[in-house]
Scaffold this active site. Structure first.
Site, PDB file in Angstrom:
ATOM      1  N   ASP A   1       0.910  89.122  18.340  1.00 10.70           N
ATOM      2  CA  ASP A   1      -1.176  88.757  17.336  1.00 10.70           C
ATOM      3  C   ASP A   1      -0.715  88.895  16.490  1.00 10.70           C
ATOM      4  OD1 ASP A   1      -3.121  88.984  17.899  1.00 10.70           O
ATOM      5  OD2 ASP A   1      -3.491  90.807  19.425  1.00 10.70           O
ATOM      6  N   ASP A   2      -1.739  87.386  15.697  1.00  8.91           N
ATOM      7  CA  ASP A   2      -2.328  87.562  13.881  1.00  8.91           C
ATOM      8  C   ASP A   2      -1.458  87.345  13.272  1.00  8.91           C
ATOM      9  OD1 ASP A   2      -4.711  88.539  15.323  1.00  8.91           O
ATOM     10  OD2 ASP A   2      -5.434  89.838  14.410  1.00  8.91           O
TER      11      ASP A   2
ATOM     12  N   CYS B   1      -7.581  84.073  19.686  1.00  9.47           N
ATOM     13  CA  CYS B   1      -6.816  85.067  20.274  1.00  9.47           C
ATOM     14  C   CYS B   1      -7.073  84.143  21.666  1.00  9.47           C
ATOM     15  CB  CYS B   1      -6.785  85.884  20.403  1.00  9.47           C
ATOM     16  SG  CYS B   1      -8.123  87.026  20.778  1.00  9.47           S
TER      17      CYS B   1
ATOM     18  N   ARG C   1      -4.464  82.009  24.276  1.00  8.01           N
ATOM     19  CA  ARG C   1      -3.282  82.161  25.004  1.00  8.01           C
ATOM     20  C   ARG C   1      -3.383  81.588  26.661  1.00  8.01           C
ATOM     21  NH1 ARG C   1      -2.088  87.852  23.451  1.00  8.01           N
ATOM     22  NH2 ARG C   1      -2.356  87.785  21.831  1.00  8.01           N
TER      23      ARG C   1
ATOM     24  N   LYS D   1      -0.824  91.469  26.350  1.00 16.16           N
ATOM     25  CA  LYS D   1      -1.799  91.645  26.390  1.00 16.16           C
ATOM     26  C   LYS D   1      -2.488  90.709  27.279  1.00 16.16           C
ATOM     27  CE  LYS D   1      -5.254  89.617  22.389  1.00 16.16           C
ATOM     28  NZ  LYS D   1      -5.737  89.952  20.864  1.00 16.16           N
TER      29      LYS D   1
ATOM     30  N   HIS E   1      -5.611  89.496  28.038  1.00 16.03           N
ATOM     31  CA  HIS E   1      -7.362  89.048  27.471  1.00 16.03           C
ATOM     32  C   HIS E   1      -7.726  87.772  27.682  1.00 16.03           C
ATOM     33  CE1 HIS E   1     -10.169  89.120  23.892  1.00 16.03           C
ATOM     34  NE2 HIS E   1     -10.593  89.233  24.836  1.00 16.03           N
TER      35      HIS E   1
ATOM     36  N   HIS F   1      -2.255  93.018  15.857  1.00 19.53           N
ATOM     37  CA  HIS F   1      -3.231  93.172  15.460  1.00 19.53           C
ATOM     38  C   HIS F   1      -3.921  94.625  15.087  1.00 19.53           C
ATOM     39  CE1 HIS F   1      -7.460  93.109  17.893  1.00 19.53           C
ATOM     40  NE2 HIS F   1      -7.413  91.717  17.896  1.00 19.53           N
TER      41      HIS F   1
ATOM     42  N   ASP G   1      -0.499  83.627  17.848  1.00 18.91           N
ATOM     43  CA  ASP G   1      -1.967  83.010  18.175  1.00 18.91           C
ATOM     44  C   ASP G   1      -2.738  82.202  17.634  1.00 18.91           C
ATOM     45  OD1 ASP G   1      -2.573  85.988  17.263  1.00 18.91           O
ATOM     46  OD2 ASP G   1      -3.836  85.686  19.141  1.00 18.91           O
ATOM     47  N   ASN G   2      -2.768  82.282  16.327  1.00 18.45           N
ATOM     48  CA  ASN G   2      -3.207  82.831  14.781  1.00 18.45           C
ATOM     49  C   ASN G   2      -3.429  83.588  13.889  1.00 18.45           C
ATOM     50  OD1 ASN G   2      -6.375  84.631  17.861  1.00 18.45           O
ATOM     51  ND2 ASN G   2      -5.108  85.418  15.593  1.00 18.45           N
TER      52      ASN G   2
ATOM     53  N   LYS H   1      -7.809  84.100  10.162  1.00 18.08           N
ATOM     54  CA  LYS H   1      -7.958  84.039  11.851  1.00 18.08           C
ATOM     55  C   LYS H   1      -9.599  83.246  11.824  1.00 18.08           C
ATOM     56  CE  LYS H   1      -8.310  87.272  15.827  1.00 18.08           C
ATOM     57  NZ  LYS H   1      -7.716  88.353  15.667  1.00 18.08           N
TER      58      LYS H   1
END
Length: 597
Positions: free
Chosen positions: A51-52, A89, A93, A151, A153, A241, A347-348, A402
């Site tokens: 994540d991130d 995000c 995904r 995660k 989301h 994150h 994801d980013n 991001k």
């Protein structure tokens, strides 16, 4: 190349035979013994989503964090250096799990920043819409065990959780994030940390560390069920994150690493990127935006605090890598490792949000037991973040971060390893997050309708049959909440919205200027016009809704948070209002009595 192609053909043959055998068994209901079942030679799949993470955050890409397990996978397999994701995000995904553009899945953006004009519109329902199939759906139908831990989301209503989208077992965080040490929310938008197991509220321990818990559950799931079946394991970590949190002993391992500040880190990563070939030697580094603080303007105490925040960020990455190593070791011990394909990506780009400039957030943190100080930083109760200056430094040699369509928001790492993946390969062909699903389906011998997936299988690159799957005239489009990009050959146009953009389109020669330093829209008007036409065609094709005039994601998240707070707490607010009215009435009554005397 001939050896790679031959290996590719053998692998495809085994996948086809394994898939065919599974289909025959399923159709005729044949019960086979263990020896017959073991003939299914299709590969297992482990899909790890960070994540991130910025392009250079992994050690093998030149980052400071110690990631020996990810680095070992890269050495054993392929490292992609021009891989793109979406800038946010949930859309990423959705694209990762379906192979489709985010607008075609129902998750064009995230609910936190959705303007009221887009609520409920096709592509903007904020959940996977009817008929949208995930990798898990397709692999489950082909005889794979499908497992998830981490995660989610991707929708929180009835039928929106992983168990309704092809996963046999799942531990899922249905939020953009949560605390990493306990089950509590990390921002006012959420009233709780919504963890679910197999569609039901999860029973979590009072304290844990998220990366450890995620891998614990995945190992448990792997040990269940029919061990002769191949498995698909989706492991989307919370790391790195917000809130950025990590064990203190790991944080201490980065003492001094970030003491020179974000300008120094940005310069160092830019130089390192040139050394290892991530960018051309002649590529420039964009100037820091005017709104960014200079490191030298911070007080010594603030410099120490911000350096410590970046230490925790690196430690959180290392802690996740340790857990990836534990998962790999388990697969080795159970004899599954050699026939497992690994994918590791982000994801980013890095998260720019701050936690020290909004008094409302400070009040909320106080009410929920959070602090942002240096004492116990990264530990339980610490609400960690790195802020926009560290984020743009982490994104170097790319620009911005991001949320945005700039390279720093969408150019991310991708590592693949396992059977059929060439060893020690560095791949500079352009690839996209939507390419991962069709690639894995092809490795598994699972056919998917061509019109259902917008990504392209990377098998031709991995097998050595082709040097690229996107040719110079092919168009790659992205849009999330008005932050947009079109890539076509050497050209890129991008548009970023408030608070970090101005909504204007810009044109870059992304081959020679990956740092996006020189806007060529005036110098190349014909190219610029063609690229704008390509964006309009993309927008129409996938169903983009333009954001309202004056749109700002920061304003939207404030509005949506207040709306959710009111919906959640209106009974208490009504009681409080009644109490206030009663007190005012009593006060007025007393005053009138006094004046009558």
């Amino acid at each position: 190349m001939p050896d790679r192609t031959a290996g590719h053909l053998v692998r495809k043959c085994f996948a086809w035979l394994g898939g065919g055998l599974t289909a025959v068994i399923a159709f005729f209901g044949i019960g086979l013994g263990a020896s017959a079942q073991s003939e299914d030679a299709r590969p297992n799949i482990v899909l790890i989503l960070v994540d991130d993470a910025a392009l250079m955050d992994f050690g093998v890409y030149g980052g400071e964090a110690r990631t020996p397990n990810i680095d070992a996978l890269a050495a054993r397999g392929a490292m992609f250096r021009r891989h793109y994701s979406s800038p946010l995000c949930s859309p990423s995904r959705a694209m990762l799990l379906t192979g489709m553009d985010n607008h075609m899945t129902g998750i064009a953006t995230i609910p936190e920043v959705l303007p009221k004009e887009h609520v409920g519109q096709p592509g903007y329902t904020m959940h996977l819409e009817p008929g949208i199939l995930t990798l898990a759906d397709r692999l489950q139908a082909a005889g794979y065990r499908t497992l998830m831990s981490g995660k989610w989301h991707l929708g929180s209503g009835a039928g929106d959780l992983p168990n309704a989208h092809g996963f046999d077992r799942s531990l899922a965080l249905d939020a953009s994030g949560a605390d990493n040490w306990s089950a509590k929310p990390y921002m006012p938008y959420y009233q709780k940390a919504p963890w679910y197991e197999d569609g039901q509220p999860a029973n979590l321990p009072d304290s844990f560390y998220s990366s450890t818990m995620i891998v614990d559950h995945m190992i448990d799931y792997l040990d269940e069920g029919d061990q002769s079946q191949p498995f698909f394991a989706y492991v989307p970590f919370q790391a790195i994150h917000i809130p950025v949190q990590a064990p203190p002993e790991l944080t201490a391992g980065y003492d001094g690493v970030y003491d020179e500040g974000w300008n120094a880190l940005r310069e160092a990563r830019w130089q390192k990127a040139k050394e290892i070939g991530l960018i051309p030697q002649t590529a420039l580094l964009a100037d820091m935006p005017e709104e960014m603080r200079a490191w030298t303007d911070l007080s010594p105490d603030d410099q120490a605090l911000y350096a410590a925040r970046m230490q925790v960020n690196a430690a959180m990455m290392e802690a996740m890598d340790i857990e990836i190593g534990r998962l790999i070791e388990h697969l080795k011990q159970t004899g599954k490792y050699d026939n497992t394909i690994f994918v590791v990506t982000s994801d980013n780009g890095p998260e720019p949000s701050r936690g020290d400039e909004d008094f409302r957030l400070k009040i909320w943190m106080k009410m929920h037991g959070y602090h942002i100080g240096i004492e116990g930083i990264g530990e339980e109760g610490s609400w960690g973040f790195i802020g926009p200056e560290w984020a743009i430094a982490a994104a170097s040699p790319n620009n911005m971060f991001k949320f945005l369509g700039s390279e720093g928001g969408i150019r991310v790492p991708l590592v693949m390893a396992g059977p059929g993946v060439p060893e020690g390969e560095t791949i500079d062909a352009r690839t996209v997050v939507t390419d991962i699903a069709p690639t894995l389906l092809e490795y598994a011998g699972v056919d998917a309708p061509d019109d259902a997936i917008t990504g392209r299988s990377l098998d031709p690159i991995l097998s050595g049959a082709q040097s690229a799957v996107y040719q110079p005239d092919d168009v790659i489009g992205m849009e999330v909440s008005g932050n947009s990009a079109i890539l076509k050959g050497r050209w890129k146009i991008t548009r970023n919205q408030k608070p970090h953009g101005d909504g204007h389109w810009r044109l870059y020669d992304i081959e020679h200027d990956p740092g996006e330093t020189t806007d060529l829209s005036s110098e190349k008007p014909d190219v610029f016009a063609d690229m704008l036409e390509e964006y309009q065609a993309y927008s129409k094709r996938v169903g983009v809704l333009e954001v309202p005039e004056g749109y700002s994601s920061l304003k939207e998240i404030t509005r949506n948070t207040m709306a959710r707070q009111f919906k959640a707490y209106w009974p208490q607010m009504l009681v409080l209002l009644a109490g206030v009215i009663m007190m005012v009435g009593v006060f007025v009554y007393i005053v009138r009595r006094l004046f009558r005397r």
